[in-house]
Each structure stands twice: as structure tokens, then as C-alpha cells.
Scaffold this motif. Structure first.
Motif, PDB file in Angstrom:
ATOM      1  N   THR A 177       0.827  -1.199   0.000  1.00 28.68           N
ATOM      2  CA  THR A 177       0.000   0.000   0.000  1.00 28.68           C
ATOM      3  C   THR A 177       0.864   1.253   0.000  1.00 28.68           C
ATOM      4  O   THR A 177       2.020   1.233   0.416  1.00 28.68           O
ATOM      5  N   ASP A 178       0.281   2.360  -0.452  1.00 32.04           N
ATOM      6  CA  ASP A 178       0.929   3.663  -0.418  1.00 32.04           C
ATOM      7  C   ASP A 178       0.648   4.284   0.948  1.00 32.04           C
ATOM      8  O   ASP A 178      -0.521   4.531   1.282  1.00 32.04           O
ATOM      9  N   PRO A 179       1.666   4.542   1.764  1.00 33.61           N
ATOM     10  CA  PRO A 179       1.421   5.070   3.122  1.00 33.61           C
ATOM     11  C   PRO A 179       0.701   6.412   3.135  1.00 33.61           C
ATOM     12  O   PRO A 179       0.132   6.784   4.165  1.00 33.61           O
ATOM     13  N   GLU A 180       0.746   7.138   2.040  1.00 29.64           N
ATOM     14  CA  GLU A 180       0.014   8.398   1.997  1.00 29.64           C
ATOM     15  C   GLU A 180      -1.494   8.163   1.889  1.00 29.64           C
ATOM     16  O   GLU A 180      -2.282   9.058   2.178  1.00 29.64           O
ATOM     17  N   GLU A 181      -1.878   6.973   1.452  1.00 26.78           N
ATOM     18  CA  GLU A 181      -3.297   6.649   1.308  1.00 26.78           C
ATOM     19  C   GLU A 181      -3.782   5.658   2.354  1.00 26.78           C
ATOM     20  O   GLU A 181      -4.884   5.799   2.890  1.00 26.78           O
ATOM     21  N   HIS A 182      -2.955   4.629   2.632  1.00 28.49           N
ATOM     22  CA  HIS A 182      -3.392   3.583   3.554  1.00 28.49           C
ATOM     23  C   HIS A 182      -2.278   3.219   4.535  1.00 28.49           C
ATOM     24  O   HIS A 182      -1.145   2.961   4.135  1.00 28.49           O
ATOM     25  N   LEU A 183      -2.662   3.188   5.791  1.00 23.64           N
ATOM     26  CA  LEU A 183      -1.715   2.940   6.878  1.00 23.64           C
ATOM     27  C   LEU A 183      -1.368   1.465   7.008  1.00 23.64           C
ATOM     28  O   LEU A 183      -0.225   1.103   7.290  1.00 23.64           O
ATOM     29  N   GLU A 184      -2.341   0.586   6.819  1.00 23.39           N
ATOM     30  CA  GLU A 184      -2.127  -0.842   6.979  1.00 23.39           C
ATOM     31  C   GLU A 184      -3.192  -1.607   6.198  1.00 23.39           C
ATOM     32  O   GLU A 184      -4.143  -1.034   5.664  1.00 23.39           O
ATOM     33  N   TRP A 185      -3.008  -2.930   6.150  1.00 25.66           N
ATOM     34  CA  TRP A 185      -3.965  -3.791   5.459  1.00 25.66           C
ATOM     35  C   TRP A 185      -4.044  -5.116   6.197  1.00 25.66           C
ATOM     36  O   TRP A 185      -3.204  -5.427   7.036  1.00 25.66           O
ATOM     37  N   GLY A 186      -5.069  -5.893   5.881  1.00 25.80           N
ATOM     38  CA  GLY A 186      -5.192  -7.201   6.514  1.00 25.80           C
ATOM     39  C   GLY A 186      -6.336  -7.993   5.920  1.00 25.80           C
ATOM     40  O   GLY A 186      -7.173  -7.463   5.164  1.00 25.80           O
ATOM     41  N   TRP A 187      -6.365  -9.288   6.252  1.00 26.13           N
ATOM     42  CA  TRP A 187      -7.443 -10.190   5.856  1.00 26.13           C
ATOM     43  C   TRP A 187      -8.332 -10.425   7.074  1.00 26.13           C
ATOM     44  O   TRP A 187      -7.834 -10.759   8.149  1.00 26.13           O
ATOM     45  N   PHE A 188      -9.644 -10.262   6.907  1.00 27.09           N
ATOM     46  CA  PHE A 188     -10.561 -10.319   8.033  1.00 27.09           C
ATOM     47  C   PHE A 188     -11.742 -11.239   7.716  1.00 27.09           C
ATOM     48  O   PHE A 188     -12.214 -11.302   6.583  1.00 27.09           O
ATOM     49  N   THR A 189     -12.225 -11.922   8.746  1.00 26.61           N
ATOM     50  CA  THR A 189     -13.345 -12.839   8.584  1.00 26.61           C
ATOM     51  C   THR A 189     -14.669 -12.086   8.624  1.00 26.61           C
ATOM     52  O   THR A 189     -14.736 -10.919   9.052  1.00 26.61           O
ATOM     53  N   GLU A 190     -15.720 -12.773   8.228  1.00 29.31           N
ATOM     54  CA  GLU A 190     -17.049 -12.166   8.266  1.00 29.31           C
ATOM     55  C   GLU A 190     -17.440 -11.800   9.692  1.00 29.31           C
ATOM     56  O   GLU A 190     -18.031 -10.732   9.932  1.00 29.31           O
ATOM     57  N   ASP A 191     -17.122 -12.660  10.632  1.00 30.53           N
ATOM     58  CA  ASP A 191     -17.465 -12.377  12.026  1.00 30.53           C
ATOM     59  C   ASP A 191     -16.740 -11.131  12.517  1.00 30.53           C
ATOM     60  O   ASP A 191     -17.320 -10.306  13.227  1.00 30.53           O
ATOM     61  N   GLU A 192     -15.479 -10.981  12.140  1.00 33.73           N
ATOM     62  CA  GLU A 192     -14.721  -9.802  12.561  1.00 33.73           C
ATOM     63  C   GLU A 192     -15.313  -8.529  11.962  1.00 33.73           C
ATOM     64  O   GLU A 192     -15.419  -7.494  12.621  1.00 33.73           O
ATOM     65  N   VAL A 193     -15.704  -8.609  10.682  1.00 32.08           N
ATOM     66  CA  VAL A 193     -16.326  -7.453  10.030  1.00 32.08           C
ATOM     67  C   VAL A 193     -17.651  -7.121  10.702  1.00 32.08           C
ATOM     68  O   VAL A 193     -17.956  -5.955  10.980  1.00 32.08           O
ATOM     69  N   ARG A 194     -18.438  -8.140  10.979  1.00 35.77           N
ATOM     70  CA  ARG A 194     -19.767  -7.917  11.559  1.00 35.77           C
ATOM     71  C   ARG A 194     -19.682  -7.312  12.960  1.00 35.77           C
ATOM     72  O   ARG A 194     -20.505  -6.477  13.337  1.00 35.77           O
ATOM     73  N   ARG A 195     -18.679  -7.737  13.724  1.00 35.36           N
ATOM     74  CA  ARG A 195     -18.523  -7.222  15.098  1.00 35.36           C
ATOM     75  C   ARG A 195     -17.713  -5.934  15.156  1.00 35.36           C
ATOM     76  O   ARG A 195     -17.741  -5.223  16.151  1.00 35.36           O
ATOM     77  N   GLY A 196     -16.941  -5.659  14.091  1.00 33.17           N
ATOM     78  CA  GLY A 196     -16.065  -4.506  14.138  1.00 33.17           C
ATOM     79  C   GLY A 196     -14.927  -4.681  15.117  1.00 33.17           C
ATOM     80  O   GLY A 196     -14.404  -3.703  15.663  1.00 33.17           O
ATOM     81  N   ARG A 197     -14.521  -5.931  15.304  1.00 28.84           N
ATOM     82  CA  ARG A 197     -13.445  -6.259  16.245  1.00 28.84           C
ATOM     83  C   ARG A 197     -12.619  -7.398  15.665  1.00 28.84           C
ATOM     84  O   ARG A 197     -13.152  -8.324  15.071  1.00 28.84           O
ATOM     85  N   ALA A 198     -11.289  -7.330  15.853  1.00 28.03           N
ATOM     86  CA  ALA A 198     -10.412  -8.378  15.346  1.00 28.03           C
ATOM     87  C   ALA A 198      -9.197  -8.510  16.240  1.00 28.03           C
ATOM     88  O   ALA A 198      -8.567  -7.501  16.599  1.00 28.03           O
ATOM     89  N   TRP A 199      -8.855  -9.739  16.603  1.00 27.31           N
ATOM     90  CA  TRP A 199      -7.667  -9.982  17.425  1.00 27.31           C
ATOM     91  C   TRP A 199      -6.447 -10.029  16.526  1.00 27.31           C
ATOM     92  O   TRP A 199      -6.408 -10.782  15.548  1.00 27.31           O
ATOM     93  N   ARG A 200      -5.447  -9.213  16.833  1.00 26.37           N
ATOM     94  CA  ARG A 200      -4.238  -9.152  16.021  1.00 26.37           C
ATOM     95  C   ARG A 200      -3.013  -9.086  16.923  1.00 26.37           C
ATOM     96  O   ARG A 200      -3.051  -8.561  18.042  1.00 26.37           O
TER      97      ARG A 200
END
Length: 260
Positions: A197-220
Motif C-alpha cells: 500500500t501507499d502510506p500516503e493513502e493507507h496505513l495498513e492492510w489485513g485479511w478479516f473474517t465475516e465475524d470480525e467485520v460484523r462485530r467490528g473487532r479483530a484480534w491481532r
């Protein structure tokens, strides 16, 4: 330096969108769209441990008990703290340029520019989830665009002289109607680990499950900590419409057999 070729493949159902000029799509919606965007929802199905063991084993006689596959995942990018909607999560995407020959070409270009992923396979167009769970949405923290100001909705759009009917998600921004065409896609398995990613546009990236998206929480795992400590990361999205399209992509992906 000339830009790289933004190559892609697509399912037969999307063929009309590979040739029709994007400008003609904006005028077929009601209301007409002032600014057209694309979004790419990249899904992947991680391998189970038994699949990994099987592929790495050189012995053909070894029998490994099958284990259920891990949950499917989607690629998300987190916006830069100095950009609009700072630190909010979204999928790769952006505005369609006048030089883009089609919306699929625009989607392939944005995916490369934002994540350095090439040769996507576009499977289907995706709207928002048919119904947003109000209780879940209320627990999601702050949106980049407040839902009442965004006024997001899926509207009908007819492309290529009526040969394909689809949904485009419209929303309000700066007093104008914007439209976003969301495309479900896959990329090469190994390419999914080489996101840049371009740091001027995006700070970080990742792969997330449906449950994580639905809850808005992810263990990292915590950066800079060697003992493997994990903490719960809060996921706040650029908009409720983005969140809804991500959830819908998992449903459509299962329907198409892309994920389980």
C-alpha cells in the motif's frame, strides 16, 4: 513511465461491463450519478491444516484426516491518518477516470494502485446487505460518513442496451450523488500475501473474517512484541454502505461457491 497493463478476467455475466464506456452507466440510474466509483471485494478461502500438510508432503501414501477449512476472509485497507476519513477501514477502490475504458478496467486499475494486486478475476457485482441489523450497526463505533448524511441505497442500473441489470450503491457526499459499483473478485493465492500500500493513502492492510467485520473487532498480534501477544483491534469503516457491501460479498461468495 507508462502505467502497467491493468489486466483482468471476468465471469460471462459481466461481459457487457468490460466494453461499455463508464460514462454511459452514470446516466442510466435514477437519480443520475455525478461521480462514479468502483470497489473491489477480494475474498479468499484459507487452507485447512490438513490441506497444508497434504500439499507439503512428498509421500503419496500418507493419509491426513481432513479438518474443516478456516473461515473465509476479505482484504481490507485502513486509510492514512492524514487522508480523508482517517484511520477508517475500506476495500480497495476509487473514482472511475475519464481514461478508463470500462468500469472493470477502472476496478483493476484501482486494485493495482492501492494494493499492487494484478490480474483479478471479477465474479459478480454486489450491492449492500439487503437489511442492516440496527443493533449490530449501533455497536460499530463511528463511521467516516454518518449514515443519515450518507443516505446510501442500491438503485437499479441497466447496462449495455438492457443486456445486464445490476445494482449500484448511491450515496450523498458534498451535496452530490455518488455511485459505487462493487465487484466481488479473487486473486492468485500467493499474490494475496504480497499486498503493498501507499502510506500516503493507507496505513495498513489485513485479511478479516465475516465475524470480525460484523462485530467490528479483530484480534491481532501487537507490533514490536516478540511473545506473540494479541489484542483486540477496533475496526471502524468509512461508511455503513461499505460495511454492508462487505457483508453482502460473503453471502454472494458462498452462493457462488468461491468460499464455504
Amino acid at each position: 513511465m507508462a502505467p502497467p497493463p491493468y489486466t483482468y478476467t471476468h465471469s460471462p455475466s459481466l461481459s457487457p461491463l468490460s466494453t461499455q464506456p463508464p460514462q454511459s452507466l452514470s446516466t442510466t440510474s435514477n437519480p443520475p450519478i455525478a461521480h462514479l466509483m468502483t470497489s473491489v471485494l477480494i475474498l479468499r478461502q484459507p487452507k485447512s491444516q490438513s490441506q497444508k500438510d497434504s500439499s507439503s508432503s512428498s509421500s503419496q501414501s500418507t493419509t491426513t484426516k481432513a479438518s474443516p477449512p478456516p473461515p473465509a476472509e476479505i482484504l481490507l485497507l485502513r486509510r492514512s491518518p492524514t487522508d480523508s476519513y482517517p484511520l477508517k477501514w475500506e476495500t480497495p477502490g476509487g473514482s472511475v477516470d475519464p481514461s478508463d475504458p470500462s468500469v472493470l478496467a477502472a476496478a483493476a486499475r484501482e486494485l493495482y494502485e492501492e494494493a499492487r494486486l494484478a490480474d483479478p478475476h471479477f465474479l459478480a457485482h454486489v450491492g449492500m446487505a439487503p437489511s442492516i441489523n440496527a443493533d449490530e450497526a449501533a455497536r460499530m463505533g463511528e463511521w467516516g460518513i454518518p449514515p443519515d448524511l450518507e443516505d446510501a441505497k442500491d438503485v437499479d442500473l441497466v447496462a449495455a442496451a438492457g443486456s445486464i441489470e445490476m445494482k449500484v450503491t448511491t450515496f450523498m457526499e458534498s451535496g452530490e450523488v455518488w455511485g459505487k459499483m462493487n465487484f466481488l473478485a479473487t486473486v492468485d493465492e500467493e499474490a494475496g500475501e504480497r499486498v503493498v500500500t501507499d502510506p500516503e493513502e493507507h496505513l495498513e492492510w489485513g485479511w478479516f473474517t465475516e465475524d470480525e467485520v460484523r462485530r467490528g473487532r479483530a484480534w491481532r498480534r501487537v507490533d514490536g512484541v516478540d511473545d506473540g501477544e494479541r489484542r483486540e483491534k477496533v475496526l471502524e469503516f468509512t461508511s455503513q454502505a461499505v460495511w454492508g457491501s462487505i457483508l453482502e460479498s460473503f453471502r454472494v461468495g458462498r452462493e457462488l461457491g468461491v468460499i464455504v
